[in-house]
Design an enzyme around this catalytic site. Sequence first.
Site, PDB file in Angstrom:
ATOM      1  N   LYS A 116       0.812  -1.214   0.000  1.00 25.84           N
ATOM      2  CA  LYS A 116       0.000   0.000   0.000  1.00 25.84           C
ATOM      3  C   LYS A 116       0.851   1.272   0.000  1.00 25.84           C
ATOM      4  O   LYS A 116       0.459   2.288  -0.573  1.00 25.84           O
ATOM      5  CB  LYS A 116      -0.918   0.005   1.216  1.00 25.84           C
ATOM      6  CG  LYS A 116      -2.019  -1.043   1.169  1.00 25.84           C
ATOM      7  CD  LYS A 116      -2.957  -0.847   2.361  1.00 25.84           C
ATOM      8  CE  LYS A 116      -3.691  -2.112   2.744  1.00 25.84           C
ATOM      9  NZ  LYS A 116      -4.700  -2.556   1.814  1.00 25.84           N
ATOM     10  N   GLU A 200      -2.038   6.632   8.470  1.00 27.91           N
ATOM     11  CA  GLU A 200      -2.685   7.686   7.690  1.00 27.91           C
ATOM     12  C   GLU A 200      -3.840   8.306   8.450  1.00 27.91           C
ATOM     13  O   GLU A 200      -4.303   7.786   9.463  1.00 27.91           O
ATOM     14  CB  GLU A 200      -3.113   7.172   6.304  1.00 27.91           C
ATOM     15  CG  GLU A 200      -4.168   6.099   6.324  1.00 27.91           C
ATOM     16  CD  GLU A 200      -4.480   5.550   4.925  1.00 27.91           C
ATOM     17  OE1 GLU A 200      -3.608   5.535   4.037  1.00 27.91           O
ATOM     18  OE2 GLU A 200      -5.631   5.123   4.734  1.00 27.91           O
ATOM     19  N   ARG A 297      -7.079  -7.890  -9.175  1.00 30.30           N
ATOM     20  CA  ARG A 297      -7.760  -9.185  -9.352  1.00 30.30           C
ATOM     21  C   ARG A 297      -9.247  -8.922  -9.529  1.00 30.30           C
ATOM     22  O   ARG A 297      -9.703  -7.791  -9.419  1.00 30.30           O
ATOM     23  CB  ARG A 297      -7.559 -10.031  -8.097  1.00 30.30           C
ATOM     24  CG  ARG A 297      -8.016  -9.254  -6.853  1.00 30.30           C
ATOM     25  CD  ARG A 297      -8.039 -10.090  -5.608  1.00 30.30           C
ATOM     26  NE  ARG A 297      -8.088  -9.276  -4.417  1.00 30.30           N
ATOM     27  CZ  ARG A 297      -9.180  -8.815  -3.832  1.00 30.30           C
ATOM     28  NH1 ARG A 297     -10.363  -9.069  -4.353  1.00 30.30           N
ATOM     29  NH2 ARG A 297      -9.126  -8.090  -2.744  1.00 30.30           N
TER      30      ARG A 297
HETATM   31  P1  ADP Z   1     -12.799  -7.725  -2.053  1.00 30.46           P
HETATM   32  O1  ADP Z   1     -11.714  -6.739  -1.791  1.00 30.46           O
HETATM   33  O2  ADP Z   1     -12.633  -8.505  -3.300  1.00 30.46           O
HETATM   34  O3  ADP Z   1     -14.144  -7.158  -1.861  1.00 30.46           O
HETATM   35  P2  ADP Z   1     -12.553  -8.507   0.573  1.00 30.46           P
HETATM   36  O4  ADP Z   1     -11.896  -7.215   0.801  1.00 30.46           O
HETATM   37  O5  ADP Z   1     -13.810  -8.788   1.264  1.00 30.46           O
HETATM   38  O6  ADP Z   1     -12.663  -8.786  -0.967  1.00 30.46           O
HETATM   39  O7  ADP Z   1     -11.626  -9.670   0.927  1.00 30.46           O
HETATM   40  C1  ADP Z   1     -10.301  -9.417   0.923  1.00 30.46           C
HETATM   41  C2  ADP Z   1      -9.600 -10.675   0.742  1.00 30.46           C
HETATM   42  O8  ADP Z   1     -10.126 -11.695   1.596  1.00 30.46           O
HETATM   43  C3  ADP Z   1      -9.786 -11.192  -0.615  1.00 30.46           C
HETATM   44  O9  ADP Z   1      -8.839 -10.628  -1.486  1.00 30.46           O
HETATM   45  C4  ADP Z   1      -9.421 -12.553  -0.351  1.00 30.46           C
HETATM   46  O10 ADP Z   1      -8.034 -12.539  -0.102  1.00 30.46           O
HETATM   47  C5  ADP Z   1      -9.989 -12.913   0.958  1.00 30.46           C
HETATM   48  N1  ADP Z   1     -11.243 -13.604   0.812  1.00 30.46           N
HETATM   49  C6  ADP Z   1     -12.477 -13.121   0.992  1.00 30.46           C
HETATM   50  N2  ADP Z   1     -13.396 -14.058   0.786  1.00 30.46           N
HETATM   51  C7  ADP Z   1     -12.729 -15.187   0.456  1.00 30.46           C
HETATM   52  C8  ADP Z   1     -13.126 -16.520   0.095  1.00 30.46           C
HETATM   53  N3  ADP Z   1     -14.405 -16.891   0.019  1.00 30.46           N
HETATM   54  N4  ADP Z   1     -12.174 -17.429  -0.176  1.00 30.46           N
HETATM   55  C9  ADP Z   1     -10.893 -17.074  -0.123  1.00 30.46           C
HETATM   56  N5  ADP Z   1     -10.463 -15.837   0.192  1.00 30.46           N
HETATM   57  C10 ADP Z   1     -11.351 -14.908   0.479  1.00 30.46           C
HETATM   58  P1  ADP Z   2      -7.700  -3.859   2.787  1.00 26.26           P
HETATM   59  O1  ADP Z   2      -6.485  -4.157   1.987  1.00 26.26           O
HETATM   60  O2  ADP Z   2      -7.730  -4.612   4.053  1.00 26.26           O
HETATM   61  O3  ADP Z   2      -8.921  -3.951   1.959  1.00 26.26           O
HETATM   62  P2  ADP Z   2      -8.055  -0.978   2.661  1.00 26.26           P
HETATM   63  O4  ADP Z   2      -6.949  -0.005   2.633  1.00 26.26           O
HETATM   64  O5  ADP Z   2      -8.772  -1.198   1.397  1.00 26.26           O
HETATM   65  O6  ADP Z   2      -7.501  -2.348   3.246  1.00 26.26           O
HETATM   66  O7  ADP Z   2      -9.076  -0.523   3.778  1.00 26.26           O
HETATM   67  C1  ADP Z   2     -10.133  -1.355   4.209  1.00 26.26           C
HETATM   68  C2  ADP Z   2     -11.247  -0.503   4.798  1.00 26.26           C
HETATM   69  O8  ADP Z   2     -10.795   0.275   5.896  1.00 26.26           O
HETATM   70  C3  ADP Z   2     -11.824   0.497   3.825  1.00 26.26           C
HETATM   71  O9  ADP Z   2     -12.818  -0.061   3.047  1.00 26.26           O
HETATM   72  C4  ADP Z   2     -12.358   1.572   4.749  1.00 26.26           C
HETATM   73  O10 ADP Z   2     -13.618   1.249   5.250  1.00 26.26           O
HETATM   74  C5  ADP Z   2     -11.399   1.555   5.893  1.00 26.26           C
HETATM   75  N1  ADP Z   2     -10.373   2.593   5.709  1.00 26.26           N
HETATM   76  C6  ADP Z   2      -9.203   2.439   5.071  1.00 26.26           C
HETATM   77  N2  ADP Z   2      -8.499   3.576   5.086  1.00 26.26           N
HETATM   78  C7  ADP Z   2      -9.238   4.474   5.765  1.00 26.26           C
HETATM   79  C8  ADP Z   2      -9.034   5.846   6.155  1.00 26.26           C
HETATM   80  N3  ADP Z   2      -7.920   6.490   5.862  1.00 26.26           N
HETATM   81  N4  ADP Z   2     -10.007   6.459   6.855  1.00 26.26           N
HETATM   82  C9  ADP Z   2     -11.144   5.804   7.180  1.00 26.26           C
HETATM   83  N5  ADP Z   2     -11.380   4.517   6.855  1.00 26.26           N
HETATM   84  C10 ADP Z   2     -10.438   3.854   6.160  1.00 26.26           C
HETATM   85 MG    MG Z   3      -9.377  -2.854   0.369  1.00 31.28          MG
END
Ligand code: ADP
Ligand code: ADP
Ligand code: MG
Length: 694
Positions: A116, A200, A297
């Site tokens: 990230k 952040e 992906r």
């Molecule tokens: P996305 O970002 O695609 O909405 P999520 O943030 O909910 O998915 O899930 C993050 C990660 O959790 C996915 O990239 C995957 O690594 C894992 N994950 C979620 N659901 C599954 C599943 N049914 N089987 C395997 N891995 C999963």
């Molecule tokens: P992951 O790889 O686990 O999906 P993300 O960076 O996409 O991590 O963040 C997951 C979730 O956390 C976001 O969907 C959001 O709800 C919350 N989030 C992430 N960054 C922030 C932020 N700077 N402020 C508030 N909420 C955040």
């Molecule tokens: Mg995310």
Amino acid sequence: MLESVLIANRGEIACRIIRTAKRLGIRTIAVYSEADADALFVRMADEAHPIGPPPARESYLQIDRIIEVAKASRAASIHPGYGFLSERAEFAEACLKNGIAFIGPPPAAIRAMGLKDAAKALVQKANVPVVPGYHGAKQEPDFLRQKAYEIGYPVLIKAVAGGGGKGMRRVDKAADFDAALESAQREAQSAFGDPRVLVEKYILSPRHVEIQVFADRHGNVVHLFERDCSLQRRHQKVIEEAPAPGMTPEMRAIMGNAAVEAARAVGYVGAGTVEFIADGREGLRPDRFYFMEMNTRLQVEHPVTEAITGLDLVELQFRAASGEPLTFQQDDLTIKGHAVEARLYAEDPERDFLPSTGKLWALEFPEGEGIRIDTGVQAGDTVTPFYDPMIAKIIAHGTTRDEALDRLAAALEHTIVAGPKTNVAFLKNLCEAKEFRTGPFDTGFIDRNLQALGAVPQPVDLQAAIYGLTELVGSEVLRLSRLQKANLNLPLRRSPWAALDGFLLSGHWRRGIRAVVNGETVDGVMEWLPDSAALFKGKSAIGLGPIAPSSEYSDWWEKAFEANWLDPYAAPTRAPELGVTIVAAGKKATPQDEMLVLRNGRQTSVRMFDPFDVDLEHMDAGSAVKAPMHGKLIALFVKPGDIVEKGQRLAIVEAMKMEHPLVAPLSGEIAEVLAEEGAQVAEGARLISLKVDE
Ligand code: ADP
Ligand code: ADP
Ligand code: MG
């Protein structure tokens, strides 16, 4: 087009990919762990090959083993799905090195977006706005705490290698920073093998709005509009929709363009998602959204985009991987209606969403206009503790947001899952929540409304228990009647007052019973009156039961006997007019069998008390700390002789991608510690015992 595809994944996404591949005439090859030998995706694929034991790191994450199977089965391509190896550049490289097409972006693009911190720096150069914060290399706690102070609380600590909401902690004040940092780093190390974090600004009233992008190998990049995934719990998505409520065409164009630029900056190919966080305090505004990360992906929630665009994203992925250029441009795309997806999980919202495992005694989904179900399991399958507990995705499409949400709520209402606990009632409550329907909402919505959404401990559903008991007693009577028929050639009797008419001298039949409802012993009296009503009067730990019957009920009860309980997986007994469905959990319906009664989306388990079924292991309930589920003991904070306070954290068990802290049930002294850090533990295993203060 590609001749064949190996799917390096499992569950619903493997089924989803196989469906499109079949339609396109692509040969499908599944790989599976020992836990999945009988899984639906294995049955659906043209061929399937075992790759190892249940834990993912010994099977679904074994790059060499999967490549070996791909070569042996002459797979032309590999689709990684989501999760597992989907964002591992080494895997994409291994495919290419072996002449197998990887259905995803080039390894360099995965790598560029993989961390990230680096991703933020990169897109910033392409003029994409990022969340303010520190995403440098220094990791000393004092330094990071200083940075948090400079950024200004609240801040968010994030694992740079993070995903799935793991390794992420919101910190509201300096005093909490060190503990949050330590636990984020530990979780990051255990989940990603990389403890590094970034810090952040925590965006207030955050809305998660992401853009689906798609690129071919010829430099064409488009976006397929946005998805709003603001309904979250523990930073994980629960409900997703498209388009985003309150999105304007101008803002969509600006965000879409930023996402396309981010994709171009890394030479992207295929389906990808650029995730943004928007400051929603004054609605969505073009100057208040920030890049969070790019997922290189297919995304879990891609079906909502498919619903509003009419495209099949997996088909597009196959076409891009075979080198075909996109057949449309940005201006050709339009949004049709509104779509919402709910993730149905095997978990218990009433117990802090603890994942739930076990056999699916019943699993049925409704069909309906605009409803799509993506699942990887069927009735009779088991939800194991090894993987994500998602049972299905339920997707509803309609002309308006209200119509889509109404359809989703109705579909959830008619979804039947017996066995593991599920979040079905919680999801339905979410769909109907007024603030979500009409008002401004943000990622904190679920946490602020747990009570209203029913995600708190609730009293036993006595009415459901009564229906279950009636079935249990009834099935016993039916068996008795069958015996009579077999032995004495008497006609088959369907109701107790008929079967037992010899005993009905006083005009009603009555019997004292001891039952076990949701694990608690309950004493009561069951009565059948001459008008064939059934009653249960409980005077016990859970209080006095209501009186059930109506004439409708007795009709239903008559019908219930027509169900053949002697069949394994007998069809559930339904009484739509009462809003209940009863499922027998057991091979044969003996009096000791469990009845699972589904009512208002909740499940109540009922069985007759068995005096021979004494569980010595569980007699010391109060003073033992047990594993809540199968998992790994990742941290142990106490040793024998330690004095602990009630509620103190003693250990952490990790299971199904989550950490579950174990706390002292009572104050006292640690008498024994029965497992070591790092050990695999079984559900219900005693881990720690306490000597309780008198
Ligand atoms: P996305 O970002 O695609 O909405 P999520 O943030 O909910 O998915 O899930 C993050 C990660 O959790 C996915 O990239 C995957 O690594 C894992 N994950 C979620 N659901 C599954 C599943 N049914 N089987 C395997 N891995 C999963
Ligand atoms: P992951 O790889 O686990 O999906 P993300 O960076 O996409 O991590 O963040 C997951 C979730 O956390 C976001 O969907 C959001 O709800 C919350 N989030 C992430 N960054 C922030 C932020 N700077 N402020 C508030 N909420 C955040
Ligand atoms: Mg995310």
